[in-house]
Write a protein that holds these residues in place. Structure first.
Motif, PDB file in Angstrom:
ATOM      1  N   VAL A  99       0.847  -1.187   0.000  1.00 60.54           N
ATOM      2  CA  VAL A  99       0.000   0.000   0.000  1.00 60.54           C
ATOM      3  C   VAL A  99       0.886   1.243   0.000  1.00 60.54           C
ATOM      4  CG1 VAL A  99      -1.843   1.248   1.172  1.00 60.54           C
ATOM      5  CG2 VAL A  99      -1.745  -1.250   1.318  1.00 60.54           C
ATOM      6  N   THR A 100       0.674   2.122  -0.969  1.00 62.38           N
ATOM      7  CA  THR A 100       1.440   3.354  -1.068  1.00 62.38           C
ATOM      8  C   THR A 100       0.558   4.540  -0.697  1.00 62.38           C
ATOM      9  OG1 THR A 100       2.777   2.425  -2.864  1.00 62.38           O
ATOM     10  CG2 THR A 100       2.833   4.815  -2.576  1.00 62.38           C
ATOM     11  N   LEU A 101       1.038   5.359   0.234  1.00 67.45           N
ATOM     12  CA  LEU A 101       0.288   6.523   0.695  1.00 67.45           C
ATOM     13  C   LEU A 101       0.896   7.799   0.127  1.00 67.45           C
ATOM     14  CD1 LEU A 101       0.080   5.592   4.499  1.00 67.45           C
ATOM     15  CD2 LEU A 101      -1.518   4.941   2.686  1.00 67.45           C
ATOM     16  N   TRP A 102       0.053   8.737  -0.245  1.00 65.96           N
ATOM     17  CA  TRP A 102       0.515  10.080  -0.593  1.00 65.96           C
ATOM     18  C   TRP A 102      -0.298  11.070   0.214  1.00 65.96           C
ATOM     19  CZ3 TRP A 102      -2.115  14.293  -2.872  1.00 65.96           C
ATOM     20  CH2 TRP A 102      -1.304  15.407  -3.115  1.00 65.96           C
ATOM     21  N   VAL A 103       0.399  11.892   1.006  1.00 67.34           N
ATOM     22  CA  VAL A 103      -0.243  12.919   1.822  1.00 67.34           C
ATOM     23  C   VAL A 103       0.225  14.280   1.309  1.00 67.34           C
ATOM     24  CG1 VAL A 103      -0.592  13.816   4.148  1.00 67.34           C
ATOM     25  CG2 VAL A 103      -0.279  11.362   3.801  1.00 67.34           C
TER      26      VAL A 103
END
Length: 287
Positions: free
Chosen positions: A85-89
Motif C-alpha cells: 500500500v502506497t500513501l501520498w499525503v
C-alpha cells in the motif's frame, strides 16, 4: 550542521513522538478484529465453503462437507499474501489552512494516514510513502513513515499526487484537499490504473471551506500568499462558491469511479475515526 538544518532536526524531534503516539491511539480506537484479507487464495486459514464450479478438480472438493448435502463443495482458504500500500499525503501550503479551533488540514491528513499505516502494518501488509519510502513491513517502518510525514513540507501552493513507488496490482491512498488543478489527480490515477493499482481518495477540508461562513467585507488570501481577493459582499459569493465545490466533488467522484477507486470527504471538525475506518474498508473493498 547548519543552523537551519539543526532547527529542522529539532522541530522534527519534537513533532515525531506526539504524531506517532496519537496515530497509534487513533488506530487502537478502530476495532477491526483479527485482520483478514477476505479473498480466496493461498494460505492456511479456512475462509468459507463454496459450491463446486465446472473446472474445479476433484482434489479441490471437500468430500466430508459434500457428503452432508446433494451438492459438492470446495473448501477455500483465505489469501495471505502481503499487500503493498502506497500513501501520498499532500505536503503543499494549502493544507496548512485552519479556521477557528480546528487543527490544520495537514495535521489531520498526516494523522489519518499514519494511523492507517499502523493498522495495515499490524495486519502484515507493506506500507510506503509515494516518492519518500518504498513499501516495507515491520515496526521500524511505522517510525520511518512517521519521520517522513512529520518532516515533509512543500513550498507549492497546491499539491498533485505522486505515482512514484506504487507497486503493480497493489493499493494506494491519496490524502489532500484537492483544491488545486485536478489534472494532476487525473494523471496520477491514470498511471495507477495502468499498473493495476486500486485505492481511495480522501479529501480533507476545513469546515469553513465546506460552509463558507463569510459575510460583508472580507479579504481572501491563500496560505502561500500567491492568491488574494477582496470583496465588500462576501455573502453574495456563497452560492457560487458552494456550487463550484460541489462540481469539484462530483469530478473527483467521477475520476475515482472511472479507475475503480473510492472517494470520500472528511472535515477537520469531525472525529478522525470515521475517516480512518472508511479508508481501511475502502482498501478492503478494492481487493
Amino acid at each position: 550542521m547548519s543552523l537551519e538544518l539543526q532547527a529542522r532536526a529539532e522541530a522534527l524531534g519534537q513533532t515525531l513522538p506526539p504524531l506517532l503516539a496519537e496515530a497509534e491511539m487513533l488506530a487502537a480506537t478502530v476495532m477491526l478484529g483479527e485482520h483478514g484479507r477476505r479473498r480466496a487464495g493461498l494460505g492456511d486459514e479456512f475462509w468459507q465453503y463454496r459450491p463446486a464450479h465446472q473446472g474445479d478438480s476433484a482434489r479441490m472438493i471437500d468430500w466430508r462437507r459434500s457428503a452432508r448435502s446433494d451438492a459438492h463443495f470446495v473448501r477455500e482458504r483465505e489469501w495471505q499474501a502481503a499487500q503493498s500500500v502506497t500513501l501520498w499525503v499532500d505536503p503543499s501550503r494549502s493544507m496548512q489552512f485552519s479556521s477557528a479551533k480546528n487543527a490544520p488540514k495537514s495535521d489531520r491528513a498526516r494523522l489519518i494516514a499514519l494511523a492507517l499505516a499502523v493498522l495495515l502494518l499490524r495486519g502484515g501488509e507493506r506500507v510506503g510513502l509515494a516518492g519518500l519510502a518504498l513499501p516495507r513491513s515491520g515496526r521500524s517502518q511505522i517510525v520511518r513513515l512517521a519521520a517522513r510525514l512529520a518532516g515533509e513540507v512543500d513550498a507549492a501552493e497546491y499539491g498533485a499526487p505522486l505515482a512514484e513507488g506504487m507497486v503493480s496490482h497493489g493499493r494506494a491512498v491519496f490524502v489532500s484537499d484537492f483544491l488545486g488543478d485536478l489534472a494532476g489527480v487525473e494523471t496520477a490515477l491514470a498511471r495507477a490504473s495502468d499498473r493495476g493499482v486500486r485505492g481511495a481518495l480522501l479529501q480533507v477540508l476545513d469546515p469553513a471551506e465546506e460552509e463558507f461562513p463569510f459575510d460583508g467585507r472580507t479579504i481572501f488570501e491563500s496560505v502561500g500568499g500567491t492568491l488574494r481577493h477582496e470583496t465588500q459582499k462576501a455573502g453574495e459569493l456563497r452560492d457560487r462558491y458552494l456550487a463550484r465545490l460541489a462540481e469539484r466533488k462530483d469530478r473527483l467522484t467521477t475520476l475515482a469511479r472511472a479507475v475503480g477507486w473510492h472517494y470520500s470527504t472528511h472535515h477537520t471538525g469531525s472525529p478522525a475515526q470515521s475517516a480512518l475506518l472508511w479508508l481501511y474498508q475502502a482498501l478492503e473493498r478494492g481487493r
